[in-house]
Enzyme design. Structure first.
Site, PDB file in Angstrom:
ATOM      1  CG  ASN A   9      41.641  51.941  36.452  1.00  0.00           C
ATOM      2  OD1 ASN A   9      42.770  51.713  36.015  1.00  0.00           O
ATOM      3  ND2 ASN A   9      40.850  50.995  36.896  1.00  0.00           N
ATOM      4  CG  ASP A  11      44.001  49.151  36.224  1.00  0.00           C
ATOM      5  OD1 ASP A  11      44.445  49.528  37.316  1.00  0.00           O
ATOM      6  OD2 ASP A  11      42.939  48.503  36.100  1.00  0.00           O
ATOM      7  CG  HIS A  12      44.865  50.371  30.586  1.00  0.00           C
ATOM      8  ND1 HIS A  12      45.173  49.049  30.370  1.00  0.00           N
ATOM      9  CD2 HIS A  12      43.552  50.404  30.903  1.00  0.00           C
ATOM     10  CE1 HIS A  12      44.076  48.315  30.515  1.00  0.00           C
ATOM     11  NE2 HIS A  12      43.073  49.111  30.848  1.00  0.00           N
ATOM     12  NE  ARG A  20      61.367  49.208  25.058  1.00  0.00           N
ATOM     13  CZ  ARG A  20      61.827  50.163  24.260  1.00  0.00           C
ATOM     14  NH1 ARG A  20      61.086  50.615  23.282  1.00  0.00           N
ATOM     15  NH2 ARG A  20      63.025  50.648  24.422  1.00  0.00           N
ATOM     16  CG  HIS A  45      41.271  45.567  38.629  1.00  0.00           C
ATOM     17  ND1 HIS A  45      40.245  45.300  37.749  1.00  0.00           N
ATOM     18  CD2 HIS A  45      41.366  44.470  39.427  1.00  0.00           C
ATOM     19  CE1 HIS A  45      39.755  44.080  38.004  1.00  0.00           C
ATOM     20  NE2 HIS A  45      40.434  43.554  39.011  1.00  0.00           N
ATOM     21  NE  ARG A  47      42.317  41.314  35.243  1.00  0.00           N
ATOM     22  CZ  ARG A  47      41.026  41.389  34.876  1.00  0.00           C
ATOM     23  NH1 ARG A  47      40.469  42.559  34.664  1.00  0.00           N
ATOM     24  NH2 ARG A  47      40.315  40.310  34.686  1.00  0.00           N
ATOM     25  NE  ARG A  51      44.769  40.629  32.244  1.00  0.00           N
ATOM     26  CZ  ARG A  51      43.489  40.408  31.974  1.00  0.00           C
ATOM     27  NH1 ARG A  51      42.763  41.349  31.424  1.00  0.00           N
ATOM     28  NH2 ARG A  51      42.926  39.264  32.244  1.00  0.00           N
ATOM     29  CG  HIS A  52      46.568  46.080  34.350  1.00  0.00           C
ATOM     30  ND1 HIS A  52      46.126  46.051  35.642  1.00  0.00           N
ATOM     31  CD2 HIS A  52      45.479  45.849  33.577  1.00  0.00           C
ATOM     32  CE1 HIS A  52      44.833  45.811  35.657  1.00  0.00           C
ATOM     33  NE2 HIS A  52      44.403  45.674  34.416  1.00  0.00           N
ATOM     34  CD  GLU A  72      38.539  49.219  39.642  1.00  0.00           C
ATOM     35  OE1 GLU A  72      37.916  50.252  39.376  1.00  0.00           O
ATOM     36  OE2 GLU A  72      39.099  48.515  38.781  1.00  0.00           O
ATOM     37  CB  THR A 102      38.110  45.253  30.585  1.00  0.00           C
ATOM     38  OG1 THR A 102      37.843  46.168  31.652  1.00  0.00           O
ATOM     39  CG2 THR A 102      36.931  45.244  29.637  1.00  0.00           C
ATOM     40  CB  THR A 103      35.535  44.363  35.072  1.00  0.00           C
ATOM     41  OG1 THR A 103      36.802  44.734  35.612  1.00  0.00           O
ATOM     42  CG2 THR A 103      34.688  43.723  36.137  1.00  0.00           C
ATOM     43  CD  GLU A 153      32.898  51.319  40.197  1.00  0.00           C
ATOM     44  OE1 GLU A 153      33.683  51.332  41.166  1.00  0.00           O
ATOM     45  OE2 GLU A 153      33.269  51.340  39.009  1.00  0.00           O
ATOM     46  CG  HIS A 193      33.663  48.730  32.848  1.00  0.00           C
ATOM     47  ND1 HIS A 193      33.544  48.323  31.549  1.00  0.00           N
ATOM     48  CD2 HIS A 193      34.785  48.150  33.335  1.00  0.00           C
ATOM     49  CE1 HIS A 193      34.536  47.501  31.281  1.00  0.00           C
ATOM     50  NE2 HIS A 193      35.315  47.388  32.331  1.00  0.00           N
ATOM     51  N   GLY A 194      33.706  51.900  30.989  1.00  0.00           N
ATOM     52  CA  GLY A 194      33.393  52.309  29.618  1.00  0.00           C
ATOM     53  C   GLY A 194      32.963  53.765  29.483  1.00  0.00           C
ATOM     54  N   GLY A 215      38.945  55.011  33.604  1.00  0.00           N
ATOM     55  CA  GLY A 215      40.338  54.718  33.315  1.00  0.00           C
ATOM     56  C   GLY A 215      40.698  54.845  31.850  1.00  0.00           C
ATOM     57  CG  PHE A 216      40.623  52.047  27.810  1.00  0.00           C
ATOM     58  CD1 PHE A 216      41.812  51.340  27.885  1.00  0.00           C
ATOM     59  CD2 PHE A 216      40.081  52.302  26.560  1.00  0.00           C
ATOM     60  CE1 PHE A 216      42.450  50.894  26.735  1.00  0.00           C
ATOM     61  CE2 PHE A 216      40.717  51.866  25.414  1.00  0.00           C
ATOM     62  CZ  PHE A 216      41.900  51.151  25.498  1.00  0.00           C
TER      63      PHE A 216
HETATM   64  N1  PXP Z   1      35.127  50.336  37.620  1.00  0.00           N
HETATM   65  C1  PXP Z   1      35.481  49.035  37.704  1.00  0.00           C
HETATM   66  C2  PXP Z   1      34.891  48.210  38.793  1.00  0.00           C
HETATM   67  C3  PXP Z   1      36.412  48.470  36.806  1.00  0.00           C
HETATM   68  O1  PXP Z   1      36.740  47.169  36.915  1.00  0.00           O
HETATM   69  C4  PXP Z   1      36.986  49.301  35.823  1.00  0.00           C
HETATM   70  C5  PXP Z   1      38.021  48.735  34.893  1.00  0.00           C
HETATM   71  O2  PXP Z   1      39.141  48.360  35.614  1.00  0.00           O
HETATM   72  C6  PXP Z   1      36.589  50.650  35.779  1.00  0.00           C
HETATM   73  C7  PXP Z   1      35.649  51.138  36.670  1.00  0.00           C
HETATM   74  C8  PXP Z   1      37.146  51.590  34.746  1.00  0.00           C
HETATM   75  O3  PXP Z   1      36.696  51.231  33.477  1.00  0.00           O
HETATM   76  P1  PXP Z   1      37.270  51.971  32.205  1.00  0.00           P
HETATM   77  O4  PXP Z   1      38.734  51.664  32.146  1.00  0.00           O
HETATM   78  O5  PXP Z   1      36.492  51.392  31.071  1.00  0.00           O
HETATM   79  O6  PXP Z   1      37.017  53.437  32.407  1.00  0.00           O
END
Ligand code: PXP
Length: 239
Positions: A9, A11-12, A20, A45, A47, A51-52, A72, A102-103, A153, A193-194, A215-216
């Site tokens: 992911n 996004d960040h 910037r 994602h 959104r 936002r990103h 997503e 976040t979700t 998922e 997620h996480g 992602g993160f």
């Molecule tokens: N899966 C889903 C459905 C999500 O919404 C996200 C966050 O956008 C992720 C996975 C990835 O989560 P993380 O950034 O915590 O790894």
């Protein structure tokens, strides 16, 4: 253990770029790095508050880089329209709240949801693989299956946030049991997620796991893995 796919992911990368209001770091460049370093697909994602990731990120990554794209998105008519235009290879339908950072957990599927079912059917008809983000709960998994989703998922937030071995083992067991059900229903099994470098392995080893979306932790680690050479490179330039 079979080959578990990795969706990265990005996004960040967009969060940093937006800070910037410039062109860098570029999501297209990030997508290229994902594919050339063994990532199986790029996840974004889009959104509702943008936002990103922006619409142009999804369009550019789709058209400028060769590789699988996983989008997503909330199950709304606006997002459905974008997905049908951009044609990602797969979509994950996620719940979205306006103030969340976040979700927050999976889709609540305890009531009939004809709009959601229609979106799943329309995306499927267009050849897009559809997954639904759910908590590891049989009711939600069965509901998504009945609505025609191809994949589930599993939300790993509770497992990731579990403090202590005992609680973590309990959350892992919930994911394993949910995974059995997903496979029994002959659906693809994804999770995310996480997840990070410390907690990912037991989830990757869940029987039948097809894909992890992360992602993160990857983007955060990327900063420190890359910062060393970025500083050294700049220092070399100004010598
Ligand atoms: N899966 C889903 C459905 C999500 O919404 C996200 C966050 O956008 C992720 C996975 C990835 O989560 P993380 O950034 O915590 O790894």
């Amino acid at each position: 253990m079979k080959n578990v796919k990795l969706g990265v992911n990005i996004d960040h990368i967009a969060t940093l770029r937006n800070a910037r209001g410039e062109k860098n770091p570029d999501t297209v460049e990030a997508a290229r790095v994902v594919y050339t370093s063994g990532g199986d697909m790029v996840v974004m994602h889009l959104r509702q508050d943008r936002r990103h990731i922006q619409d142009s990120d999804v369009e550019r990554v789709r058209h400028e880089v060769k590789g699988l794209i996983h989008l997503e998105m909330a199950a709304t008519p606006e997002m459905e329209k974008i997905a049908l235009r951009v044609r990602p290879d797969s979509v994950c339908l996620v719940p979205e709240g306006p103030k969340e950072l976040t979700t927050q957990g999976g889709m609540k599927l305890d009531k009939k949801a004809p709009e959601l079912e229609k979106i799943i059917k329309n995306l499927s008809k267009a050849g897009i693989e559809v997954s639904v983000f759910t908590d590891p709960e049989p009711g939600a998994i069965r509901a998504a299956h009945n609505m025609g989703a191809d994949a589930i998922e599993l939300c790993t937030s509770k497992y990731s946030e579990a403090w202590g071995k005992k609680l973590q083992a309990k959350e892992l067991e919930r994911l394993q049991l949910a995974g059995y059900l997903v496979k029994e229903l002959e659906m693809e099994l994804h999770a995310g997620h996480g997840l990070d470098y410390y907690n990912v392995v037991p989830v990757a080893r869940i029987e039948g796991m097809d894909c992890l979306n992360i992602g993160f932790s990857i983007i955060s680690r990327g900063v420190f893995v890359g910062l060393k050479s970025a500083v050294a490179e700049m220092k070399r330039l100004i010598q």
